[in-house]
Design a protein around this motif. Structure first.
Motif, PDB file in Angstrom:
ATOM      1  N   ALA A  32      91.556 -73.037 -47.362  1.00 11.60           N
ATOM      2  CA  ALA A  32      92.093 -74.397 -47.472  1.00 11.60           C
ATOM      3  C   ALA A  32      92.923 -74.554 -48.746  1.00 11.60           C
ATOM      4  CB  ALA A  32      90.957 -75.411 -47.473  1.00 11.60           C
ATOM      5  N   ALA A  33      93.976 -75.378 -48.665  1.00  5.49           N
ATOM      6  CA  ALA A  33      94.846 -75.604 -49.811  1.00  5.49           C
ATOM      7  C   ALA A  33      94.228 -76.581 -50.803  1.00  5.49           C
ATOM      8  CB  ALA A  33      96.201 -76.134 -49.341  1.00  5.49           C
ATOM      9  N   ASP A  34      93.413 -77.502 -50.305  1.00  8.47           N
ATOM     10  CA  ASP A  34      92.775 -78.485 -51.171  1.00  8.47           C
ATOM     11  C   ASP A  34      91.450 -78.924 -50.561  1.00  8.47           C
ATOM     12  OD1 ASP A  34      93.385 -80.386 -49.129  1.00  8.47           O
ATOM     13  OD2 ASP A  34      95.351 -80.730 -50.038  1.00  8.47           O
ATOM     14  N   ARG A  35      90.744 -79.819 -51.238  1.00  6.81           N
ATOM     15  CA  ARG A  35      89.414 -80.234 -50.790  1.00  6.81           C
ATOM     16  C   ARG A  35      89.472 -80.991 -49.464  1.00  6.81           C
ATOM     17  NH1 ARG A  35      87.220 -83.138 -55.727  1.00  6.81           N
ATOM     18  NH2 ARG A  35      85.660 -84.097 -54.391  1.00  6.81           N
ATOM     19  N   THR A  36      90.536 -81.764 -49.270  1.00  3.27           N
ATOM     20  CA  THR A  36      90.664 -82.512 -48.015  1.00  3.27           C
ATOM     21  C   THR A  36      90.817 -81.573 -46.834  1.00  3.27           C
ATOM     22  OG1 THR A  36      91.690 -84.389 -49.168  1.00  3.27           O
ATOM     23  CG2 THR A  36      92.010 -84.244 -46.771  1.00  3.27           C
ATOM     24  N   GLN A  37      91.663 -80.580 -46.998  1.00  2.00           N
ATOM     25  CA  GLN A  37      91.849 -79.603 -45.920  1.00  2.00           C
ATOM     26  C   GLN A  37      90.565 -78.810 -45.690  1.00  2.00           C
ATOM     27  OE1 GLN A  37      94.751 -76.468 -46.517  1.00  2.00           O
ATOM     28  NE2 GLN A  37      95.186 -76.356 -44.323  1.00  2.00           N
ATOM     29  N   ALA A  38      89.830 -78.546 -46.747  1.00  2.00           N
ATOM     30  CA  ALA A  38      88.561 -77.828 -46.604  1.00  2.00           C
ATOM     31  C   ALA A  38      87.596 -78.609 -45.712  1.00  2.00           C
ATOM     32  CB  ALA A  38      87.927 -77.591 -47.973  1.00  2.00           C
ATOM     33  N   VAL A  39      87.544 -79.915 -45.893  1.00  2.00           N
ATOM     34  CA  VAL A  39      86.670 -80.760 -45.074  1.00  2.00           C
ATOM     35  C   VAL A  39      87.144 -80.764 -43.617  1.00  2.00           C
ATOM     36  CG1 VAL A  39      85.925 -83.146 -44.660  1.00  2.00           C
ATOM     37  CG2 VAL A  39      85.921 -82.212 -46.986  1.00  2.00           C
ATOM     38  N   VAL A  40      88.445 -80.875 -43.412  1.00  2.00           N
ATOM     39  CA  VAL A  40      89.008 -80.859 -42.057  1.00  2.00           C
ATOM     40  C   VAL A  40      88.657 -79.551 -41.350  1.00  2.00           C
ATOM     41  CG1 VAL A  40      91.143 -80.822 -40.709  1.00  2.00           C
ATOM     42  CG2 VAL A  40      90.882 -82.453 -42.596  1.00  2.00           C
ATOM     43  N   ILE A  41      88.840 -78.428 -42.034  1.00  2.00           N
ATOM     44  CA  ILE A  41      88.517 -77.118 -41.457  1.00  2.00           C
ATOM     45  C   ILE A  41      87.030 -77.016 -41.153  1.00  2.00           C
ATOM     46  CG2 ILE A  41      88.389 -74.640 -41.969  1.00  2.00           C
ATOM     47  CD1 ILE A  41      90.994 -74.995 -43.588  1.00  2.00           C
ATOM     48  N   ALA A  42      86.211 -77.527 -42.057  1.00  2.00           N
ATOM     49  CA  ALA A  42      84.759 -77.460 -41.867  1.00  2.00           C
ATOM     50  C   ALA A  42      84.320 -78.236 -40.628  1.00  2.00           C
ATOM     51  CB  ALA A  42      84.048 -78.000 -43.105  1.00  2.00           C
ATOM     52  N   TYR A  43      84.937 -79.389 -40.386  1.00  2.00           N
ATOM     53  CA  TYR A  43      84.617 -80.153 -39.166  1.00  2.00           C
ATOM     54  C   TYR A  43      85.117 -79.414 -37.929  1.00  2.00           C
ATOM     55  CZ  TYR A  43      82.800 -84.412 -41.319  1.00  2.00           C
ATOM     56  OH  TYR A  43      82.017 -85.318 -41.981  1.00  2.00           O
ATOM     57  N   LYS A  44      86.301 -78.838 -38.025  1.00  2.00           N
ATOM     58  CA  LYS A  44      86.885 -78.131 -36.880  1.00  2.00           C
ATOM     59  C   LYS A  44      86.034 -76.928 -36.484  1.00  2.00           C
ATOM     60  CE  LYS A  44      91.155 -75.893 -35.320  1.00  2.00           C
ATOM     61  NZ  LYS A  44      92.554 -75.528 -35.685  1.00  2.00           N
ATOM     62  N   ARG A  45      85.511 -76.219 -37.476  1.00  2.00           N
ATOM     63  CA  ARG A  45      84.717 -75.036 -37.206  1.00  2.00           C
ATOM     64  C   ARG A  45      83.259 -75.347 -36.866  1.00  2.00           C
ATOM     65  NH1 ARG A  45      85.619 -70.864 -41.981  1.00  2.00           N
ATOM     66  NH2 ARG A  45      83.520 -70.364 -41.257  1.00  2.00           N
ATOM     67  N   GLY A  46      82.857 -76.595 -37.102  1.00  2.00           N
ATOM     68  CA  GLY A  46      81.476 -76.960 -36.789  1.00  2.00           C
ATOM     69  C   GLY A  46      80.513 -76.780 -37.952  1.00  2.00           C
ATOM     70  N   ILE A  47      81.034 -76.477 -39.140  1.00  2.00           N
ATOM     71  CA  ILE A  47      80.170 -76.364 -40.316  1.00  2.00           C
ATOM     72  C   ILE A  47      79.661 -77.746 -40.693  1.00  2.00           C
ATOM     73  CG2 ILE A  47      80.061 -75.648 -42.748  1.00  2.00           C
ATOM     74  CD1 ILE A  47      82.390 -73.722 -42.128  1.00  2.00           C
ATOM     75  N   LEU A  48      80.558 -78.728 -40.647  1.00  2.00           N
ATOM     76  CA  LEU A  48      80.176 -80.130 -40.796  1.00  2.00           C
ATOM     77  C   LEU A  48      80.236 -80.778 -39.433  1.00  2.00           C
ATOM     78  CD1 LEU A  48      82.174 -81.233 -43.997  1.00  2.00           C
ATOM     79  CD2 LEU A  48      79.748 -80.569 -43.854  1.00  2.00           C
ATOM     80  N   LYS A  49      79.350 -81.729 -39.203  1.00  2.00           N
ATOM     81  CA  LYS A  49      79.307 -82.408 -37.898  1.00  2.00           C
ATOM     82  C   LYS A  49      79.353 -83.916 -38.073  1.00  2.00           C
ATOM     83  CE  LYS A  49      76.793 -78.782 -35.466  1.00  2.00           C
ATOM     84  NZ  LYS A  49      77.968 -78.422 -34.649  1.00  2.00           N
ATOM     85  N   VAL A  50      79.990 -84.565 -37.107  1.00  2.00           N
ATOM     86  CA  VAL A  50      80.028 -86.025 -37.096  1.00  2.00           C
ATOM     87  C   VAL A  50      78.683 -86.532 -36.602  1.00  2.00           C
ATOM     88  CG1 VAL A  50      81.170 -88.047 -36.150  1.00  2.00           C
ATOM     89  CG2 VAL A  50      82.505 -85.985 -36.623  1.00  2.00           C
ATOM     90  N   ASP A  51      78.084 -87.431 -37.345  1.00  2.00           N
ATOM     91  CA  ASP A  51      76.776 -87.978 -36.931  1.00  2.00           C
ATOM     92  C   ASP A  51      76.919 -88.791 -35.653  1.00  2.00           C
ATOM     93  OD1 ASP A  51      75.548 -86.824 -39.095  1.00  2.00           O
ATOM     94  OD2 ASP A  51      75.877 -88.582 -40.387  1.00  2.00           O
TER      95      ASP A  51
END
Length: 209
Positions: A190-209
């Motif tokens: 990721a280029a920055d923290r925002t993109q890191a969060v977006v990638i994490a949601y896309k990959r399923g590392i983070l999940k929407v409650d």
């Protein structure tokens, strides 16, 4: 005539268990020997029945399919388990692979013929990962693991926390927070923290409650 392949069905949805049991019951050479609606019951039934193959639901109340698979295989290393899931993210699939499953089918895409093929293949000592699943596994293999602390920091980033809030949460220095975020960005590409969060949601590392 050879011995039938015995199957234990694990799913918290009674209708899905009924449908799968009916399909397996009509397949030559297969026999359903038990059904479980939870991870706890699945472990107990596996220990008692020693089935040739287990079809395991991923998402169940309490102990999920990955946790149950890990627990069964810790005590019974030869257990052959196929995971059924509505989840298709790289991270969910990777967690299943690390738990020791021998097959992975999505409930959205798995036709009855695919299920039967998977059971036969796994019973014969093989594995069954459809092309799209196998591709995601290969991609995930190339990616570096986040540490437990980096996952915790990533979760806070996903909640929109600032560096100050993160350092207060863990009682660590600002430089340590920045170091964790840099590692997270590099590991996720990721280029920055925002993109890191977006990638994490896309990959399923983070999940929407």
């Amino acid at each position: 005539m050879g011995k039938n392949t015995t199957v234990l069905i694990v799913d918290d949805n009674a209708m899905l268990r009924f449908g799968l049991a009916g399909a397996i019951g009509h397949e030559e050479g297969l026999e359903v020997v038990g059904e479980a609606a939870s991870g706890a019951d699945a472990y107990d039934l596996y220990a008692m029945l020693k089935p040739d193959v287990v079809t395991m639901d991923y998402k169940m109340p309490g102990e999920d399919g990955v946790e149950c698979t890990r627990r069964i295989r810790a005590d019974f290393p030869d257990a052959r388990i196929i995971l059924f899931s509505v989840f298709e993210s790289e991270e969910d699939i990777w967690k299943a692979v690390k738990s020791g499953v021998k097959g992975y089918l999505t409930k959205n895409a798995g036709a009855v013929e695919d299920v039967m093929e998977a059971i036969h293949e796994v019973a014969d000592g093989g594995t069954y990962f459809p092309a799209l699943i196998a591709q995601k596994i290969e991609v995930r293999k190339q990616q570096e693991e986040l540490t437990p602390r980096e996952l915790e920091v990533l979760q806070l980033l996903g909640e929109g926390r600032s560096n100050k809030e993160i350092l207060d949460h863990f009682d660590i220095s600002l430089s340590t927070v920045k170091h964790h975020i840099t590692n997270i960005r590099e590991k996720l590409g990721a280029a920055d923290r925002t993109q890191a969060v977006v990638i994490a949601y896309k990959r399923g590392i983070l999940k929407v409650d």
